[in-house]
Motif scaffolding. Structure first.
Motif, PDB file in Angstrom:
ATOM      1  N   UNK A   9      36.338 -26.091  20.084  1.00 22.93           N
ATOM      2  CA  UNK A   9      36.885 -25.913  18.569  1.00 22.93           C
ATOM      3  C   UNK A   9      37.601 -24.861  18.487  1.00 22.93           C
ATOM      4  N   UNK A  10      37.408 -23.762  19.421  1.00 24.94           N
ATOM      5  CA  UNK A  10      38.111 -22.533  18.837  1.00 24.94           C
ATOM      6  C   UNK A  10      39.593 -22.647  19.029  1.00 24.94           C
ATOM      7  N   UNK A  11      40.066 -23.359  20.146  1.00 24.95           N
ATOM      8  CA  UNK A  11      41.319 -23.514  20.271  1.00 24.95           C
ATOM      9  C   UNK A  11      42.263 -24.151  19.398  1.00 24.95           C
ATOM     10  N   UNK A  12      41.535 -24.760  18.357  1.00 27.56           N
ATOM     11  CA  UNK A  12      42.151 -25.431  17.166  1.00 27.56           C
ATOM     12  C   UNK A  12      41.784 -24.858  15.881  1.00 27.56           C
ATOM     13  N   UNK A  13      41.170 -23.804  15.918  1.00 22.57           N
ATOM     14  CA  UNK A  13      40.935 -22.862  14.523  1.00 22.57           C
ATOM     15  C   UNK A  13      39.898 -24.038  13.745  1.00 22.57           C
ATOM     16  N   UNK A  14      38.900 -24.680  14.650  1.00 18.89           N
ATOM     17  CA  UNK A  14      37.913 -25.405  13.903  1.00 18.89           C
ATOM     18  C   UNK A  14      36.458 -24.615  14.266  1.00 18.89           C
TER      19      UNK A  14
END
Length: 357
Positions: free
Chosen positions: A218-223
């Motif tokens: 999720x980090x790479x998508x800002x989630x």
């Protein structure tokens, strides 16, 4: 004009899965999660017992030829029941083929739930009546459905969130990445619950993912991402409930295990050993909540027997209804495919009528 974003929540998941109950049922004193109320815990237990008995009955019906296939979710009851009971009435559920227990917990008629796996209608229930999307057989396509639905609801000003259930194998599909990306950009109120049960059919996690956890994706998508003990129904309920109220997307990885084979057509002995399964049986989600409730005086023998009897009655009703032969109606193949039948569909229907005549 630049779009105003909601305050950012923590993107990084914890190093260890969050929990409220240890595997022996004793509470975790320093957990950051909020323990659900006693009435919720009692209901979580009841639904898990009924759900497990339903799952066992469906497996038996498959062996008897009443279902074409059945993917058991035994061992994953805490994920399915905990997540579904965390939903508000207005929220929507987007399940997979393994989530029949989740559908039954949401109130979908069990016989209608099994229509897909019986080989009848692709969608045997009214999705609007229960706010449950079609069970998704292709991996991860329901993730895009959930995000699109949640985004549309937000544009309409509705206070509605979407919960999409996924397996660990679905995180290797492009659809999941596209859905997470859209959810992150749109801040769509979507909860992605990945039931990491150890295997994508026969492919273990070690061959699927090189990150510290699936939650890290999720980090790479800002989630914002959460790692939770998927065999702790109290913890699953708590994290899903919090995510649904957050107002944006959340990726939750629930660590659990698939006790049975992938489906009745799978031989799990070819890729895992009995010792591994036994180690997870020792972490049984139903036993865990039962131990906690018993120690708290919220579950006694009379209550336990009553819940078991309710589960047996539920299974008997499912058995009786699925053991009734249904005369197929071939013309129904062409119903509800499009709002208005296309020329090709009309031609195919006509050809079938001539062949049957």
């Amino acid at each position: 004009m630049a779009r105003t974003r909601a305050p950012e929540r923590t993107l990084l998941p914890s190093d260890e899965p969050l929990s409220l109950l240890r595997k022996d049922g004793t509470p975790v004193e320093d957990s950051p999660l909020v323990m659900p109320g006693d009435d919720v815990l009692v209901e979580l237990h009841r639904r898990m017992v009924v759900g497990r008995r339903f799952d066992a009955q469906a497996t038996a019906l498959t062996k008897q030829g009443r279902l074409a296939v059945y993917p058991s979710s035994r061992g994953q009851e805490a994920c399915e029941v905990g997540a579904v009971l965390a939903l508000r009435e207005q929220d929507w559920l987007f399940p997979t083929y393994r989530d029949s227990v989740a559908l039954v917990t949401r109130g979908v008629d069990p016989a209608e739930t099994l229509t897909l796996l019986q080989g009848g209608w692709h969608l045997g229930y009214d999705p609007y009546a229960h706010r449950v999307g079609p069970q998704c057989t292709p991996l991860a396509t329901n993730s895009l459905h959930a995000v699109g639905f949640a985004h549309a609801a937000r544009l309409k000003g509705e206070d509605t969130a979407a919960l999409v259930l996924l397996g660990d194998g679905a995180t290797s599909e492009g659809d999941t990445h596209e859905a997470l990306n859209f959810a992150g950009v749109w801040r769509a109120p979507t909860v992605f619950l990945v039931q990491n049960n150890g295997y994508a059919i026969s492919v273990p996690m070690s061959k699927q993912n090189a990150a510290p956890s699936l939650a890290h994706k999720g980090i790479g998508y800002g989630v914002p991402s959460v790692l939770v003990d998927g065999n702790d129904v109290a913890a699953v309920y708590a994290v899903v409930r919090e995510a649904l109220h957050a107002g944006g997307p959340t990726l939750i990885e629930a660590i659990t295990y698939r006790i049975e084979a992938h489906t009745n057509a799978d031989d799990a002995n070819r890729y895992r050993d009995a010792a591994e399964v036994a180690s997870w049986l020792d972490r049984d989600p139903v036993d865990r909540i039962e131990s906690y409730l018993t120690a708290r005086g919220l579950l006694d023998n009379a209550r336990r027997e009553a819940v078991a009897a309710e589960a047996e009655e539920f299974a008997a009703r499912v058995r009786a209804r699925l053991n009734t032969d249904v005369e197929p109606t071939p013309a129904e193949l062409f119903e509800h495919v499009y709002a208005a039948k296309t020329a090709n569909l009309r031609a195919q229907a006509a050809a079938l009528r001539e062949e049957l005549a």
